[in-house]
Design a protein around this motif. Sequence first.
Motif, PDB file in Angstrom:
ATOM      1  N   GLY A 177       0.818  -1.207   0.000  1.00 56.26           N
ATOM      2  CA  GLY A 177       0.000   0.000   0.000  1.00 56.26           C
ATOM      3  C   GLY A 177       0.848   1.251   0.000  1.00 56.26           C
ATOM      4  N   ILE A 178       2.014   1.175   0.615  1.00 56.04           N
ATOM      5  CA  ILE A 178       2.918   2.324   0.618  1.00 56.04           C
ATOM      6  C   ILE A 178       3.414   2.616  -0.795  1.00 56.04           C
ATOM      7  N   ASN A 179       3.528   1.577  -1.606  1.00 56.46           N
ATOM      8  CA  ASN A 179       3.989   1.788  -2.982  1.00 56.46           C
ATOM      9  C   ASN A 179       3.081   2.724  -3.758  1.00 56.46           C
ATOM     10  N   ASP A 180       1.768   2.719  -3.459  1.00 54.09           N
ATOM     11  CA  ASP A 180       0.843   3.612  -4.154  1.00 54.09           C
ATOM     12  C   ASP A 180       1.089   5.073  -3.801  1.00 54.09           C
ATOM     13  N   LEU A 181       1.608   5.333  -2.602  1.00 54.69           N
ATOM     14  CA  LEU A 181       1.738   6.705  -2.131  1.00 54.69           C
ATOM     15  C   LEU A 181       2.885   7.456  -2.805  1.00 54.69           C
ATOM     16  N   VAL A 182       3.751   6.754  -3.521  1.00 49.46           N
ATOM     17  CA  VAL A 182       4.842   7.431  -4.230  1.00 49.46           C
ATOM     18  C   VAL A 182       4.341   8.067  -5.521  1.00 49.46           C
ATOM     19  N   THR A 183       3.365   7.447  -6.154  1.00 52.33           N
ATOM     20  CA  THR A 183       2.998   7.815  -7.524  1.00 52.33           C
ATOM     21  C   THR A 183       2.542   9.266  -7.687  1.00 52.33           C
ATOM     22  N   PRO A 184       1.690   9.841  -6.805  1.00 51.39           N
ATOM     23  CA  PRO A 184       1.292  11.241  -7.034  1.00 51.39           C
ATOM     24  C   PRO A 184       2.477  12.198  -7.001  1.00 51.39           C
ATOM     25  N   PHE A 185       3.392  12.005  -6.056  1.00 45.01           N
ATOM     26  CA  PHE A 185       4.552  12.876  -5.979  1.00 45.01           C
ATOM     27  C   PHE A 185       5.419  12.731  -7.227  1.00 45.01           C
ATOM     28  N   PHE A 186       5.642  11.498  -7.661  1.00 45.93           N
ATOM     29  CA  PHE A 186       6.481  11.269  -8.831  1.00 45.93           C
ATOM     30  C   PHE A 186       5.894  11.956 -10.062  1.00 45.93           C
ATOM     31  N   VAL A 187       4.581  11.826 -10.271  1.00 45.67           N
ATOM     32  CA  VAL A 187       3.935  12.425 -11.442  1.00 45.67           C
ATOM     33  C   VAL A 187       3.974  13.949 -11.378  1.00 45.67           C
ATOM     34  N   VAL A 188       3.728  14.518 -10.209  1.00 43.00           N
ATOM     35  CA  VAL A 188       3.724  15.978 -10.071  1.00 43.00           C
ATOM     36  C   VAL A 188       5.114  16.551 -10.330  1.00 43.00           C
ATOM     37  N   PHE A 189       6.148  15.935  -9.767  1.00 42.70           N
ATOM     38  CA  PHE A 189       7.497  16.451  -9.970  1.00 42.70           C
ATOM     39  C   PHE A 189       8.003  16.174 -11.386  1.00 42.70           C
ATOM     40  N   PHE A 237      10.985  10.983  -2.748  1.00 40.36           N
ATOM     41  CA  PHE A 237      11.290  10.282  -1.499  1.00 40.36           C
ATOM     42  C   PHE A 237      11.013  11.160  -0.284  1.00 40.36           C
ATOM     43  N   TRP A 238      11.515  12.395  -0.281  1.00 38.41           N
ATOM     44  CA  TRP A 238      11.381  13.244   0.907  1.00 38.41           C
ATOM     45  C   TRP A 238       9.928  13.664   1.144  1.00 38.41           C
ATOM     46  N   CYS A 239       9.184  13.945   0.081  1.00 33.20           N
ATOM     47  CA  CYS A 239       7.774  14.337   0.262  1.00 33.20           C
ATOM     48  C   CYS A 239       6.930  13.156   0.728  1.00 33.20           C
ATOM     49  N   MET A 240       7.201  11.952   0.206  1.00 37.52           N
ATOM     50  CA  MET A 240       6.495  10.782   0.687  1.00 37.52           C
ATOM     51  C   MET A 240       6.833  10.519   2.157  1.00 37.52           C
ATOM     52  N   SER A 241       8.074  10.736   2.523  1.00 41.47           N
ATOM     53  CA  SER A 241       8.474  10.546   3.920  1.00 41.47           C
ATOM     54  C   SER A 241       7.731  11.515   4.834  1.00 41.47           C
TER      55      SER A 241
END
Length: 511
Positions: A310-322, A352-356
């Motif tokens: 489930g944590i893997n899903d939380l990376v995707t919005p940040f990655f797409v926005v950046f 990484f830092w925003c997801m953290s």
Amino acid sequence: MAAENSKQFWKRSAKLPGSIQPVYGAQHPPLDPRLTKNFIKERSKVNTVPLKNKKASSFHEFARNTSDAWDIGDDEEEDFSSPSFQTLNSKVALATAAQVLENHSKLRVKPERSQSTTSDVPASYKVIKSSSDAQLSRNSSDTCLRNPLHKQQSLPLRPIIPLVARISDQNASGAPPMTVREKTRLEKFRQLLSSHNTDLDELRKCSWPGVPREVRPITWRLLSGYLPANTERRKLTLQRKREEYFGFIEQYYDSRNEEHHQDTYRQIHIDIPRTNPLIPLFQQPLVQEIFERILFIWAIRHPASGYVQGINDLVTPFFVVFLSEYVEEDVENFDVTNLSQDVLRSIEADSFWCMSKLLDGIQDNYTFAQPGIQKKVKALEELVSRIDEQVHNHFRRYEVEYLQFAFRWMNNLLMRELPLRCTIRLWDTYQSEPEGFSHFHLYVCAAFLIKWRKEILDEEDFQTVGVDEGGGRETAQQAVGVLQVRHEDGLDLDGGSGGVTSGQILPIFCE
């Protein structure tokens, strides 16, 4: 007489459709009265046709006797005494026809010029026609050469649609140009972001109804706490944090094959291909390697929880926005190999830092036994029982536990229920709230249930009332298009204590 009066009505009104008027400034010269004077007199004598006096006895006869403004017969029976209704004689017609043919023959040379212009276009932007299109072009050109005087009835031109639409031009259905209000909001964001010390409270207030795409990357970095409000410190902070992240990579990433980290890495390696499998961007090997590094480094730096599905899903919005900061095209179909290594490293470190920062506020969702999710599901149950007792009792009557359908809502923050673009829009609001990903998220989930209360109450068995993880039932993703709730019709989700209303929550999915 009625038929005659109806016809004369069109003749008297020179401005009505069907009236013949000289056109000045057109391709051909205006009529010359001296050339057509004799012809007009002869024609007016010959073409005079007596009108029928017999009363129309049927619809067809009535239609024939009352010709409309577009009937060419009206022109032949016209009174040509007025100079505004003059007709060309045969000499003028032949001279004009010759001039038209000469003009067309000159225009035939222009295709060669257009071919030379096409050769200047880069190969990547050329549209290759199919063989059927080429055949149609040859046939139509041959027809034009054989019958130059015939009216050409060609097929309408098909617009050239780029294979990859720009995000700035798309809004799920083709976005219109930016309105004055949107331009004003964008300018306000830019003023806030460029000030010496950005007012974060004002930035949160402006971001709640949505962040413009052009300034979303920098806004998310600020709202997440990754960047400082002071503009002079931002560049050094970015440089330091990015170097720190890749220091973690050099120090820890090689340990993924060690025995005490093998299980963590294996689970991450299995889950990465399952992350948004329908979006081509996340199926690229380079992107999956980036996600593996981000998740593995986070997991070993947070041993209390480690990696949880489930944590893997939380990376995707940040990655797409950046990523959108460097790409103007449709990000979901973009090939990241076209970007430089430095750009990819910056996107990876910022994600990484925003997801953290996000997970710091909800880490108890992923510790042993996931107590954070248990508490949130219980809070959702209490909230729904207070604001809609009928729906709550309906769940109890058919023995539907909130944990059965709300667990994934809390674990994945509704990312499995909403399209990615809707998730990004929702996170604009989440990051504007003090506890957006925990407390405010409960109200969004409750708003879902309130919105679909009628459909829920109509079901009378466990299998259709419950929204399980297997799919096949109505989920948030299927009903995104109907999340239209007016603000004045909002239901107070905080029991009358001045909390957020469903009317305030639900419209954010539709922008």
